[in-house]
Motif scaffolding. Structure first.
Motif, mmCIF file in Angstrom:
data_model
loop_
_atom_site.group_PDB
_atom_site.id
_atom_site.type_symbol
_atom_site.label_atom_id
_atom_site.label_comp_id
_atom_site.label_asym_id
_atom_site.label_seq_id
_atom_site.Cartn_x
_atom_site.Cartn_y
_atom_site.Cartn_z
ATOM 1 N N LEU A 109 0.875 -1.092 0.063
ATOM 2 C CA LEU A 109 -0.177 -0.075 0.187
ATOM 3 C C LEU A 109 0.735 1.226 0.107
ATOM 4 C CD1 LEU A 109 -2.951 -0.802 2.490
ATOM 5 C CD2 LEU A 109 -2.914 -1.129 -0.030
ATOM 6 N N GLN A 110 0.248 2.134 -0.391
ATOM 7 C CA GLN A 110 0.902 3.677 -0.516
ATOM 8 C C GLN A 110 1.241 4.038 0.790
ATOM 9 O OE1 GLN A 110 -0.985 6.321 -3.268
ATOM 10 N NE2 GLN A 110 -0.282 8.184 -1.868
ATOM 11 N N GLY A 111 2.520 4.624 1.058
ATOM 12 C CA GLY A 111 2.911 4.856 2.474
ATOM 13 C C GLY A 111 3.625 3.958 3.553
ATOM 14 N N SER A 112 3.525 2.521 2.878
ATOM 15 C CA SER A 112 4.042 1.312 3.535
ATOM 16 C C SER A 112 5.611 1.342 3.773
ATOM 17 C CB SER A 112 3.812 0.105 2.968
ATOM 18 O OG SER A 112 4.099 0.139 1.654
ATOM 19 N N GLY A 113 6.293 2.134 2.799
ATOM 20 C CA GLY A 113 7.623 2.264 2.546
ATOM 21 C C GLY A 113 8.117 1.387 1.545
ATOM 22 N N LYS A 114 7.423 1.244 0.472
ATOM 23 C CA LYS A 114 7.665 0.562 -0.727
ATOM 24 C C LYS A 114 8.810 1.059 -1.352
ATOM 25 C CE LYS A 114 4.035 0.000 -3.198
ATOM 26 N NZ LYS A 114 4.572 1.314 -3.815
ATOM 27 N N ARG A 141 1.413 7.679 -8.121
ATOM 28 C CA ARG A 141 1.686 8.743 -7.217
ATOM 29 C C ARG A 141 2.562 9.704 -7.494
ATOM 30 N NH1 ARG A 141 5.472 8.947 -2.748
ATOM 31 N NH2 ARG A 141 6.543 6.720 -3.055
ATOM 32 N N GLN A 147 11.351 10.273 -6.788
ATOM 33 C CA GLN A 147 11.744 9.820 -5.596
ATOM 34 C C GLN A 147 12.645 8.692 -5.659
ATOM 35 O OE1 GLN A 147 8.677 8.326 -2.736
ATOM 36 N NE2 GLN A 147 9.916 7.456 -1.262
ATOM 37 N N THR A 248 8.113 -2.781 7.640
ATOM 38 C CA THR A 248 8.757 -1.601 7.792
ATOM 39 C C THR A 248 8.704 -0.992 9.252
ATOM 40 O OG1 THR A 248 7.286 -0.236 6.825
ATOM 41 C CG2 THR A 248 8.904 -1.254 5.293
ATOM 42 N N LYS A 249 9.236 0.190 9.554
ATOM 43 C CA LYS A 249 9.113 0.932 10.632
ATOM 44 C C LYS A 249 9.160 0.066 11.864
ATOM 45 C CE LYS A 249 6.406 3.683 7.511
ATOM 46 N NZ LYS A 249 5.312 4.426 6.935
ATOM 47 N N ASP A 251 11.505 0.505 13.803
ATOM 48 C CA ASP A 251 12.217 1.300 14.548
ATOM 49 C C ASP A 251 10.894 2.212 15.578
ATOM 50 O OD1 ASP A 251 11.605 2.325 12.236
ATOM 51 O OD2 ASP A 251 12.376 4.173 12.622
ATOM 52 N N GLY A 274 12.478 -3.242 8.172
ATOM 53 C CA GLY A 274 12.763 -1.734 7.904
ATOM 54 C C GLY A 274 13.068 -1.078 9.446
ATOM 55 N N THR A 275 14.306 -0.651 9.537
ATOM 56 C CA THR A 275 14.681 -0.087 10.992
ATOM 57 C C THR A 275 14.707 1.425 11.017
ATOM 58 O OG1 THR A 275 16.917 -0.639 10.547
ATOM 59 C CG2 THR A 275 15.355 -2.330 11.836
#
Ligand code: GDP
Length: 296
Positions: A109-114, A141, A147, A248-249, A251, A274-275
């Motif tokens: 999904l968008q924003g997941s950190g793909k 997007r 990016q 991801t995330k 951290d 993902g950290t």
């Protein structure tokens, strides 16, 4: 840090057990009740928790454990082993094709950190001696292509793009020719996500999969979204039969429910964590290390 609250509670419970010396069945059951509460509070899926506790109880409430010299340690060892198994047992590598290029398709999904994870993975593969090509397949997007180009510049790695008015299937196919003429042995294909799962997105991803037959489909999910992440993973896996998960995330202050439920619910392993926001912040996921970290 992820799991900090869970870790604190479990360590409390186990310190009490260790202090007791000989254990009765009642002691073990009381401790497991605390473990169960702690896991539920960490947002682990209810059914996963129930099965997990049942397995531990079957192994822990028995003569062998009760009569061992250090029954508390014995129970902790069992919890550790089962927690490791819950997260997949041992680490799982990504598939590498015997005939280059290896095609890795990133979905989520968008924003997941793909997109960030695509860059992180490219960096990692580059360090491992591969020649990765980043492919800008997210044509919806705004700024996704830019990016990826910025990430490519920072990593000094090539980025293949056909702009944002091309079809993602054509981009994916075109990237294979580009890779072979530019000596790239690994293609990392960024794809479009939406804010929520929708039919159009899934159909497009299915078309890309059918067109290029990826060696590895990595689903990127955000650990901060807890059980939503697990549901998202289930949906994506049903449509695309993914090979692994990038969580991801890790951290952030996620309670950890996604990390502990996702393998049991989807059957698919977490391959990377993902950290952080930096390109170096991607770790191979080791269930044994994660479990030891939680249990202290
Ligand atoms: P995409 O829409 O899925 O491609 O998401 P992006 O790659 O653009 O990432 C969305 C946001 O999450 C960005 O601000 C990233 O810096 C951030 N992000 C991605 N992975 C991580 C991570 O592991 N930890 C943290 N803290 N932030 C992350």
């Amino acid at each position: 840090m992820i799991f900090s609250s869970l870790a604190e509670k479990l360590q409390d419970t186990f310190n009490k057990l260790k202090g007791k010396g000989k254990l009765s069945e009642k002691d073990v059951k009381a401790a497991l009740k605390e473990v169960k509460m702690a896991l539920l509070e960490a947002d682990v899926n209810y059914k996963v928790v129930k099965d997990f506790i049942k397995k531990i109880e079957e192994r822990a409430v028995g003569n062998e454990v009760m009569e061992s010299l250090t029954p508390g340690q014995h129970v902790i060892k069992i919890v550790n082993e089962e927690m490791q198994a819950l997260m997949g047992g041992s680490k799982e590598d990504i598939a590498i094709s015997s005939e280059p290029p290896t095609i890795i398709m990133m979905v989520g999904l968008q924003g997941s950190g793909k997109t960030t994870s695509a860059g992180k993975l490219a960096r990692k593969l580059d360090k491992d001696g591969k020649n990765p090509l980043l492919v800008a397949g997210d044509v919806y997007r705004p700024a996704a292509i830019r990016q990826l180009q910025v990430l490519g510049e920072r990593l000094d790695l090539p980025v293949f793009s056909m702009g944002d008015d091309s079809n993602p299937v054509d981009i994916a196919k075109g990237s294979i020719n580009y890779a072979s003429s530019h000596n790239c042995d690994t293609i990392i294909l960024d794809t479009a996500g939406r804010l929520h799962i929708d039919q159009e997105m899934m159909e497009e991803l299915e078309s890309i999969k059918a067109a290029v037959d990826p060696d590895e489909i990595l689903l990127v999910v955000d650990a901060m979204t807890g059980q939503d992440a697990v549901n998202v993973a289930k949906n994506f896996d049903q449509r695309l039969d993914v090979d692994g998960i990038v969580l991801t995330k890790m951290d952030g202050d996620a309670r950890g429910g996604a990390a502990l439920s996702i393998k049991a619910i989807t059957g698919k392993p977490i391959k990377f964590a993902g950290t952080g926001e930096k390109l170096a912040d991607l770790e191979t996921f080791h269930p044994d290390r994660m479990s030891s970290r939680i249990l202290g």
